[in-house]
Design a protein around this motif. Structure first.
Motif, PDB file in Angstrom:
ATOM      1  N   ARG A 120       0.822  -1.211   0.000  1.00 16.91           N
ATOM      2  CA  ARG A 120       0.000   0.000   0.000  1.00 16.91           C
ATOM      3  C   ARG A 120       0.856   1.261   0.000  1.00 16.91           C
ATOM      4  O   ARG A 120       0.535   2.250  -0.653  1.00 16.91           O
ATOM      5  CB  ARG A 120      -0.943   0.003   1.198  1.00 16.91           C
ATOM      6  CG  ARG A 120      -2.037  -1.027   1.062  1.00 16.91           C
ATOM      7  CD  ARG A 120      -3.002  -0.935   2.189  1.00 16.91           C
ATOM      8  NE  ARG A 120      -4.062  -1.913   2.010  1.00 16.91           N
ATOM      9  CZ  ARG A 120      -4.938  -2.219   2.915  1.00 16.91           C
ATOM     10  NH1 ARG A 120      -4.905  -1.630   4.086  1.00 16.91           N
ATOM     11  NH2 ARG A 120      -5.869  -3.117   2.666  1.00 16.91           N
ATOM     12  N   GLY A 121       1.917   1.220   0.751  1.00 19.47           N
ATOM     13  CA  GLY A 121       2.820   2.368   0.768  1.00 19.47           C
ATOM     14  C   GLY A 121       3.458   2.593  -0.600  1.00 19.47           C
ATOM     15  O   GLY A 121       3.570   3.727  -1.074  1.00 19.47           O
ATOM     16  N   LYS A 122       3.880   1.497  -1.254  1.00 19.64           N
ATOM     17  CA  LYS A 122       4.466   1.611  -2.594  1.00 19.64           C
ATOM     18  C   LYS A 122       3.435   2.105  -3.601  1.00 19.64           C
ATOM     19  O   LYS A 122       3.754   2.869  -4.500  1.00 19.64           O
ATOM     20  CB  LYS A 122       5.036   0.263  -3.039  1.00 19.64           C
ATOM     21  CG  LYS A 122       6.196  -0.207  -2.204  1.00 19.64           C
ATOM     22  CD  LYS A 122       7.379   0.727  -2.367  1.00 19.64           C
ATOM     23  CE  LYS A 122       8.540   0.237  -1.538  1.00 19.64           C
ATOM     24  NZ  LYS A 122       9.668   1.144  -1.570  1.00 19.64           N
ATOM     25  N   ARG A 123       2.175   1.664  -3.455  1.00 19.77           N
ATOM     26  CA  ARG A 123       1.126   2.124  -4.357  1.00 19.77           C
ATOM     27  C   ARG A 123       0.908   3.619  -4.201  1.00 19.77           C
ATOM     28  O   ARG A 123       0.757   4.347  -5.181  1.00 19.77           O
ATOM     29  CB  ARG A 123      -0.164   1.371  -4.062  1.00 19.77           C
ATOM     30  CG  ARG A 123      -1.267   1.684  -5.059  1.00 19.77           C
ATOM     31  CD  ARG A 123      -2.547   0.916  -4.768  1.00 19.77           C
ATOM     32  NE  ARG A 123      -2.307  -0.503  -4.785  1.00 19.77           N
ATOM     33  CZ  ARG A 123      -2.872  -1.369  -3.946  1.00 19.77           C
ATOM     34  NH1 ARG A 123      -3.697  -0.932  -3.025  1.00 19.77           N
ATOM     35  NH2 ARG A 123      -2.631  -2.649  -4.042  1.00 19.77           N
ATOM     36  N   LYS A 124       0.931   4.126  -2.959  1.00 19.23           N
ATOM     37  CA  LYS A 124       0.780   5.570  -2.725  1.00 19.23           C
ATOM     38  C   LYS A 124       1.956   6.342  -3.314  1.00 19.23           C
ATOM     39  O   LYS A 124       1.781   7.398  -3.916  1.00 19.23           O
ATOM     40  CB  LYS A 124       0.654   5.863  -1.229  1.00 19.23           C
ATOM     41  CG  LYS A 124      -0.689   5.548  -0.658  1.00 19.23           C
ATOM     42  CD  LYS A 124      -0.760   5.948   0.792  1.00 19.23           C
ATOM     43  CE  LYS A 124      -2.108   5.616   1.370  1.00 19.23           C
ATOM     44  NZ  LYS A 124      -2.209   5.998   2.785  1.00 19.23           N
ATOM     45  N   GLU A 125       3.169   5.813  -3.129  1.00 20.12           N
ATOM     46  CA  GLU A 125       4.342   6.464  -3.702  1.00 20.12           C
ATOM     47  C   GLU A 125       4.237   6.536  -5.229  1.00 20.12           C
ATOM     48  O   GLU A 125       4.552   7.557  -5.840  1.00 20.12           O
ATOM     49  CB  GLU A 125       5.613   5.700  -3.325  1.00 20.12           C
ATOM     50  CG  GLU A 125       6.028   5.856  -1.893  1.00 20.12           C
ATOM     51  CD  GLU A 125       7.279   5.036  -1.587  1.00 20.12           C
ATOM     52  OE1 GLU A 125       8.006   4.649  -2.537  1.00 20.12           O
ATOM     53  OE2 GLU A 125       7.518   4.792  -0.401  1.00 20.12           O
ATOM     54  N   TYR A 126       3.768   5.447  -5.834  1.00 22.71           N
ATOM     55  CA  TYR A 126       3.625   5.418  -7.283  1.00 22.71           C
ATOM     56  C   TYR A 126       2.574   6.420  -7.744  1.00 22.71           C
ATOM     57  O   TYR A 126       2.791   7.139  -8.734  1.00 22.71           O
ATOM     58  CB  TYR A 126       3.260   4.007  -7.745  1.00 22.71           C
ATOM     59  CG  TYR A 126       3.015   3.910  -9.232  1.00 22.71           C
ATOM     60  CD1 TYR A 126       4.073   3.954 -10.129  1.00 22.71           C
ATOM     61  CD2 TYR A 126       1.719   3.781  -9.736  1.00 22.71           C
ATOM     62  CE1 TYR A 126       3.852   3.881 -11.493  1.00 22.71           C
ATOM     63  CE2 TYR A 126       1.492   3.703 -11.094  1.00 22.71           C
ATOM     64  CZ  TYR A 126       2.559   3.747 -11.974  1.00 22.71           C
ATOM     65  OH  TYR A 126       2.343   3.680 -13.318  1.00 22.71           O
ATOM     66  N   GLU A 127       1.434   6.493  -7.043  1.00 20.28           N
ATOM     67  CA  GLU A 127       0.394   7.454  -7.407  1.00 20.28           C
ATOM     68  C   GLU A 127       0.905   8.887  -7.296  1.00 20.28           C
ATOM     69  O   GLU A 127       0.640   9.721  -8.158  1.00 20.28           O
ATOM     70  CB  GLU A 127      -0.840   7.264  -6.534  1.00 20.28           C
ATOM     71  CG  GLU A 127      -1.616   6.002  -6.830  1.00 20.28           C
ATOM     72  CD  GLU A 127      -2.727   5.763  -5.823  1.00 20.28           C
ATOM     73  OE1 GLU A 127      -2.902   6.580  -4.882  1.00 20.28           O
ATOM     74  OE2 GLU A 127      -3.429   4.750  -5.979  1.00 20.28           O
ATOM     75  N   GLU A 128       1.664   9.176  -6.246  1.00 19.90           N
ATOM     76  CA  GLU A 128       2.240  10.522  -6.090  1.00 19.90           C
ATOM     77  C   GLU A 128       3.247  10.805  -7.198  1.00 19.90           C
ATOM     78  O   GLU A 128       3.322  11.923  -7.727  1.00 19.90           O
ATOM     79  CB  GLU A 128       2.893  10.646  -4.719  1.00 19.90           C
ATOM     80  CG  GLU A 128       1.904  10.668  -3.575  1.00 19.90           C
ATOM     81  CD  GLU A 128       2.593  10.589  -2.221  1.00 19.90           C
ATOM     82  OE1 GLU A 128       3.842  10.607  -2.161  1.00 19.90           O
ATOM     83  OE2 GLU A 128       1.864  10.505  -1.217  1.00 19.90           O
TER      84      GLU A 128
END
Length: 135
Positions: A120-128
């Motif tokens: 989830r953290g990596k997904r947020k980083e990717y979205e940002e």
């Protein structure tokens, strides 16, 4: 309504105990005859009382499907019920049943186990990253 469950359980246990004792006495006195109807009805009545008491006093059910449970856990978060360990950590009886493993999975404060990948953290980083690049 919280007092009704234990009362039904107590009455059901008393009736069950009496029915079992009566059945035992009947079989020792009259070994070849079947159980009388009143003992059978008392046994069935006690089972109905016990079943009703257990259902009434049970806690709400949790979702069976893991995806629904994880979604509910991520929306509502973990809920300690006021019990704490000697170290001062909250005892989590509701919510994550695997909390003792320390996996966290990004649902809490980001305090997962070291060496595990936080999807989830990596997904947020990717979205940002995608949003930042598009601007």
């Amino acid at each position: 309504m919280s007092f009704l469950g234990p009362i039904l359980n107590t009455l059901g246990a008393l009736f069950l105990t009496h029915a079992v004792y009566s059945a035992h006495e009947h079989t020792t006195a009259f070994s070849s005859s079947p159980l009388p109807t009143d003992i059978t009805l008392e046994l069935l009545f006690s089972i109905v009382l016990l079943s009703t008491g257990i259902v009434i006093s049970a806690q709400p059910l949790r979702p069976i499907e893991t995806a629904k449970w994880a979604g509910q856990l991520s929306r509502e978060g973990r809920k300690p019920d006021g019990q704490y360990t000697r170290e001062g950590e909250a005892v989590l009886s509701e919510g994550d049943p695997y909390a003792f493993l320390g996996l966290d999975g990004g649902l809490g404060k980001g305090e997962g186990r070291k060496g595990f990948w936080d999807a989830r953290g990596k997904r947020k980083e990717y979205e940002e990253w995608v949003r930042g690049k598009g601007e």
